[in-house]
Design a protein around this motif. Structure first.
Motif: not given
Lengths: 250, 250
Positions: B153-154, B156-157, B159
């Protein structure tokens, strides 16, 4: 004399939160460069020139500092908090990358500081005691849809979140929208910490359940921390304690 | 005398990175509690009792500190870095929540410190100059699938990411797996910073492209920072500078 550029973090406000390494760099400086309110925190003395400048001129300020260091000056660029977190360090390196090749060989040092989210977390308890994200809610330098996307992904990953620059008079709508997105993603059971001007005389800390948050609770001097699904609130006299347990799962 | 419990961050290692407020708290203490290597950083003096304890006994240590504060002692629990980031503050509040009601009314203060990822980022340039996540890669206190989920998720974002406790002798496989996940999510064009023991005599910083990372480049004294898709590397003599620009998009 060989020039030097130091990018130093002044911490959130109190003198007692400035590291000795930063204090020493300020004592050794010939020139201090930075945003007006941060330069105002430096005591004038003979031999020291202060160069305050306005907001939103970060690259000009960085080039000015690099030019003076190239000329042999002992330059300190000051930021509030930590210079590497939504502050001047990235602007200086952007200027280095796009500037004269000689700037790459300058003596450039970044001196870390106590960043606002960690000062705020300390006041509230330990809300960032487990995995977390730091997100700048200003859309001055990135498109708003990217901010919303990051909020959704951070919520999906059940990170605690710390928000910098949540709301300004020129951007009143973003934080209201962020609260809507978070309410939709996180449900009702989430403590939110509003920490304003931590370690200064204007310090104000409040802990508010997500559904009761109002946009006007934040301004540019506020850091907002949103708990994860596991974050706990310990009621007691006065402001409650908020912490995110180290352990997740059985 | 009224007891007091301070949870203080000693920073990453150097004396010059300890805030004056922490130095004062240590000077006022009657008892220092903490993990053996952190208590070893405190100079003995008359009137001060040191209580070093082993790793993985955080809750026992917290209860001991709270009990002494209840008895009127001036207790300081020491952590490396910042006590609120993967350290003792959350353990103390967990003990408060599950302990006697009177513990809630104790004078408990958290004093922030320079956390490892910010000291590491400062040495490398400004890799955390845009939105970022902090993830503890140890699966001692959470299931490994949750760590992988957060990595995905990190990524994908988009970050930047800072990893604490990337690899220990008892958990050699996790970091190797984390590198596989990141390589699959992020592709080849991503700088990774290995920052070991920042600000100590054993400090070692290296910048390695993601595909060239090897698990054995990290140990428990290393913080690993992975850039986002926008992170830049500025080549120069010696270790390159790494920064993540403040601006994303056109």
């Amino acid at each position: 004399m060989t020039g030097r550029l130091v990018i130093a973090g002044l911490g959130p406000g109190a003198e007692t939160l400035i590291t000795p390494e930063v204090t020493q760099a300020l004592a050794d400086a010939s020139d201090i460069v930075g945003y007006i309110p941060y330069v105002a925190r430096i005591a004038p003395r003979p031999g020291l020139t202060l160069h305050p400048s306005d907001n939103r001129v970060e690259i000009d300020r960085a080039r000015h500092a690099l030019t003076m260091a190239s000329d042999g000056r002992q330059v300190v660029v000051v930021s509030s908090g930590d210079p590497g977190v939504f502050a001047m360090a990235a602007a200086v390196f952007e200027a280095v990358e796009n500037g004269p090749a000689a700037w790459r060989d300058l003596d450039i040092q970044v001196l870390p500081g106590i960043t606002a989210m960690l000062a705020a977390a300390a006041r509230a308890g330990a809300p960032l005691g487990h995995d977390f994200c730091a997100i700048n809610l200003s859309d001055n330098l990135k498109p708003w849809p990217l901010i919303e996307r990051r909020l959704r992904l951070a919520a999906e990953g059940d990170f605690a979140m710390a928000f910098y620059n949540p709301r300004s008079t020129s951007r009143p709508a973003g934080f209201a929208r962020a609260l809507e997105v978070l309410t939709a993603c996180c449900g009702d059971d989430r403590p939110v910490i509003f920490a304003r001007a931590v370690s200064t005389p204007e310090e104000r800390i409040s802990v508010v359940p997500l559904p009761q948050c109002r946009p006007e609770m934040a301004d540019m001097r506020t850091v907002v921390i949103v708990g994860s699904s596991t974050t706990r609130v310990i009621a007691r006299a006065g402001v409650p304690l908020v912490y995110t347990p180290r352990k997740v799962g059985p």
